[in-house]
Design an enzyme around this catalytic site. Sequence first.
Site, PDB file in Angstrom:
ATOM      1  N   SER A  26       0.852  -1.187   0.000  1.00  0.00           N
ATOM      2  CA  SER A  26       0.000   0.000   0.000  1.00  0.00           C
ATOM      3  C   SER A  26       0.886   1.234   0.000  1.00  0.00           C
ATOM      4  O   SER A  26       1.983   1.225   0.591  1.00  0.00           O
ATOM      5  CB  SER A  26      -0.905   0.024   1.237  1.00  0.00           C
ATOM      6  OG  SER A  26      -1.565   1.267   1.361  1.00  0.00           O
TER       7      SER A  26
ATOM      8  N   TYR B 183      -0.775  -0.468  10.498  1.00  0.00           N
ATOM      9  CA  TYR B 183      -1.093  -0.887   9.130  1.00  0.00           C
ATOM     10  C   TYR B 183      -0.018  -0.401   8.165  1.00  0.00           C
ATOM     11  O   TYR B 183       0.506  -1.167   7.346  1.00  0.00           O
ATOM     12  CB  TYR B 183      -2.457  -0.339   8.722  1.00  0.00           C
ATOM     13  CG  TYR B 183      -2.842  -0.638   7.292  1.00  0.00           C
ATOM     14  CD1 TYR B 183      -3.372  -1.872   6.945  1.00  0.00           C
ATOM     15  CD2 TYR B 183      -2.667   0.322   6.301  1.00  0.00           C
ATOM     16  CE1 TYR B 183      -3.714  -2.143   5.622  1.00  0.00           C
ATOM     17  CE2 TYR B 183      -3.010   0.052   4.985  1.00  0.00           C
ATOM     18  CZ  TYR B 183      -3.533  -1.180   4.651  1.00  0.00           C
ATOM     19  OH  TYR B 183      -3.869  -1.458   3.340  1.00  0.00           O
TER      20      TYR B 183
END
Length: 262
Positions: free
Chosen positions: A140, A153
Amino acid sequence: MPTKPTVLVTGASSGIGATYADRFARRGHDLVLVARDRAKLDALAERLRRENGVAIDVLQADLTVPDQVRAVEKRLRDDARVGILINNAGTNVGGSFVEQSLDDIDRLVALNATAVMRLAHAVAPRFAAAGEGALVNIGSVVGLVPEFGTTVYGATKAFVLYLSQGLRHELDPLGVYVQAVLPAATRTEIWSRAGADPAALPPMMEVDDLVDAALAGFDAREAVTIPHLHDAGQWDAFDAARQAMIPGFGTVQPAPRYTSAA
């Protein structure tokens, strides 16, 4: 290995994983679909078999559970037909670091980082010995942007990028292709699972567009594919700046800014 290797996709029951499965089935690849939701996997497998005439195995597994991760590792080690791994399974947890429970953080790291590493480790020796194979890790852009505030995350996604880049240096000379795919905001179930307010979400890329772009990068054998980034020169400049620092890491004296007060 067959001309069209079997593709193992994790997190295949919905979103990015299901779309990867669809696209590879359209290309004529047999599949192994891995996720927790057996009903969704069975429905997807039935549709893809019917539409594309490919063979599909369903392997139900929760990749945060060690015994179930080991079952997927075994399949990757033992099944020589599997020549492409799409390491896609991932999750997020709502709230800030101080609000998140340690158990939730542990599961997040287990799925987003540990499982990615373990599955890559299970298949890489076989790919290297064969001199072929492809490993795709879904990261990501959040791993590049601590300002976004999704601390753990983002840290797991930074791990995925570094792991992919390191494996690229190790495995590319042996004939194994490694790709890191870094999406930005994409319309998948990860938002609702993390408890996000739909009204507060930003504009997002559709998952079909994301995966089709990622596969264009796959076909071009890119090392890092960022479908949302229109100016590829920005990534090139970022990576060049990183590489320009490397010679400085070999110096044996501290930089003057750290010694002037002595």
